[in-house]
Design an enzyme around this catalytic site. Structure first.
Site, mmCIF file in Angstrom:
data_model
loop_
_atom_site.group_PDB
_atom_site.id
_atom_site.type_symbol
_atom_site.label_atom_id
_atom_site.label_comp_id
_atom_site.label_asym_id
_atom_site.label_seq_id
_atom_site.Cartn_x
_atom_site.Cartn_y
_atom_site.Cartn_z
ATOM 1 N N SER A 173 7.317 15.836 8.739
ATOM 2 C CA SER A 173 8.225 16.924 8.378
ATOM 3 C C SER A 173 9.353 16.414 7.479
ATOM 4 C CB SER A 173 8.765 17.608 9.639
ATOM 5 O OG SER A 173 9.513 18.747 9.321
ATOM 6 N N ASP A 212 10.538 21.976 3.025
ATOM 7 C CA ASP A 212 10.535 20.599 3.506
ATOM 8 C C ASP A 212 9.183 19.956 3.195
ATOM 9 O OD1 ASP A 212 8.987 22.004 5.320
ATOM 10 O OD2 ASP A 212 9.723 20.898 7.064
#
Length: 468
Positions: free
Chosen positions: A95, A229
């Site tokens: 992430s 992201d």
């Protein structure tokens, strides 16, 4: 950071995510959860992700599971493809955390794993390897299907006339995002593409990036800047001035535009959903998409979920302006980018649409490389009302109410909110602030973060402690 399995799956330093460790967690997942028709595997653009994905595929194959390699795709695109095929999925991604770390996100055919499934996976660690099976098949259709989802729902004129900057950096979905926004009628200008991994945290955008967004908006005369992201489940949106729109505000707007009846969101999101009066009910949960999903499962009717990082979960079959928008029970970055931008056309711009929301604004940041034991020790001290009063007094603040649903969320006498919480998956201490203006939230965050840093460094004798 030793590898840890929890709310966001397995995460740890790349050097510690050995083939044996990855295989052990993959076998445990398959033993604890029904994989349905097989296992879909995707990955982000970190240098370590291809080899870890290969480890996942080998372990699944050795367990006799049919494996489909979807390549480098956003997490929601992988989940959409896997759920459509009735299959489980594993996304290889860390992430927003730095490239020296990575991880695995697990999905059953129904969506993200639940807290109960998480416990079952942990209990199944140590499941022996099987005899082996065929190698993975490849499937490149996940990305195009993800593009079609939004272009068909919103239509080719949804963003016509808008000039959109795409901060590409190292987001795995950057090319798909360009295709989607162009397909919705926008003029897309790619910015900041990087072949090296950049850890972009959409919930705690650093000052240099914020200034870059302002500069780009001015230089290219943009209506907005969009990004996500690393794995594409958290949005980043800046308005025509380059100001970042908080993720929870994006969630509020998207929920309203879709006609949601119930909003499920963690305690870290701002209180605008309640203040607006637009929703029949607002359910607050602990931080993390599994908690949001659990809350959504208890709510009837048109239910959505979102987090302060902007990740949006659609819990019902909605209608877009141009076509159907089926439910997708996993965090997604694209819907909370597209819906506000489409609504901005009628409002006279994105900043004007954001201004229609209640005047409740959040800001968040984190202390990195803060050992979890130090973070928890600080919260333990602050569980004492006298210690907490001293801590706040040093900032010139006083407390009205406390919520310990997840961390320590203090509603202050002036109506602002200061929320302290150790990260559940990284050596970080997160600080959240809510106030009546973005500037006031940023000021409270800066002062709170500095005071927390001093408190962590000082240990038991943290600044402001009242001596006996």
């Amino acid at each position: 950071m030793a590898p840890k399995f929890g709310t966001s799956g397995l995460r740890g330093l790349v050097t510690e995510l050995t083939e044996e460790l990855v295989a052990d967690h993959l076998r445990a997942f398959l033993a604890a959860c029904d994989p349905g028709t097989g296992l879909y595997v995707g990955r982000d653009l970190r240098p370590s992700s291809p080899e870890i994905a290969a480890s996942v595929a080998r372990a699944a194959g050795s367990a006799g599971i049919s494996v489909t390699d979807c390549g480098a795709v956003p997490t929601p695109a992988l989940a959409l493809a896997a759920m459509g095929a009735g299959a489980a999925a594993v996304m290889v991604t860390g992430s927003h955390i730095p490239a020296d770390r990575n991880g695995l996100k697990f999905y059953t055919p129904a969506g993200e794993i639940t807290k109960a499934e998480e416990a079952a996976i942990l209990a199944a660690l140590g499941t022996p390897a099987g005899a082996g099976g065929p190698g993975p098949a490849t499937d490149s259709s996940a990305g195009p299907a993800y593009v079609a989802r939004y272009v068909s729902a919103f239509g080719p004129q949804a963003l016509a006339g808008q000039r959109i900057g795409l901060y590409a950096h190292s987001a795995v979905g950057r090319d798909l995002m360009a295709e989607i926004f162009a397909g919705l009628g926008a003029e897309v200008i790619e910015l900041g593409r990087s072949e090296s991994f950049i850890p972009v945290d959409t919930e705690a955008v650093d000052p240099a990036t914020r200034q870059q967004l302002v500069d780009w908006a001015s230089e290219y005369r943009l209506d907005a800047v969009v990004s996500a992201d690393g794995d594409g489940d958290r949005p980043l949106l800046a308005d025509e001035t380059g100001r970042v729109v908080p993720g929870d505000v994006l969630g509020q707007i998207t929920a309203a535009e879709l006609g949601a009846e119930t909003v499920v969101t963690p305690v870290s999101s701002n209180t605008g959903a309640e203040v607006s009066g637009r929703f029949a009910r607002v359910i607050r949960t602990r931080i993390g998409s599994p908690f949001v999903i659990a809350g959504m499962g208890q709510a009837p009717g048109r239910t959505v979920g979102y987090e302060a990082n902007g990740g949006f979960l659609l819990g019902f079959d909605a209608a877009g302006p141009a076509g159907p928008l089926p439910r997708l029970m996993t965090r997604d970055a694209l819907l909370p980018l597209i819906a506000p931008l489409a609504a901005a056309k009628a409002a006279g711009g994105l900043a004007a649409r954001v201004a229609q929301e209640p005047a409740r604004f959040t800001a968040a940041d984190r202390l990195q490389e803060t050992p979890t034991e130090l973070s928890r020790a600080l919260l333990g001290r602050l569980s004492d009302a006298v210690e907490r009063a001293d801590f706040l007094a040093a900032l010139g603040l006083s407390e009205l109410a406390v919520d310990i649903t997840d961390g320590l969320r203090m509603t202050l006498a002036d109506g602002r909110i200061l929320h302290l919480r150790p990260s559940g998956n990284a050596p970080e201490f997160r600080v959240y602030a809510e106030a009546e203006t973005p500037e006031a939230a940023a000021d409270l965050l800066a002062r709170g973060l500095a005071h927390v840093r001093s408190a962590v460094d000082a240990g038991p004798a943290f600044p402001g402690r009242r001596e006996a």
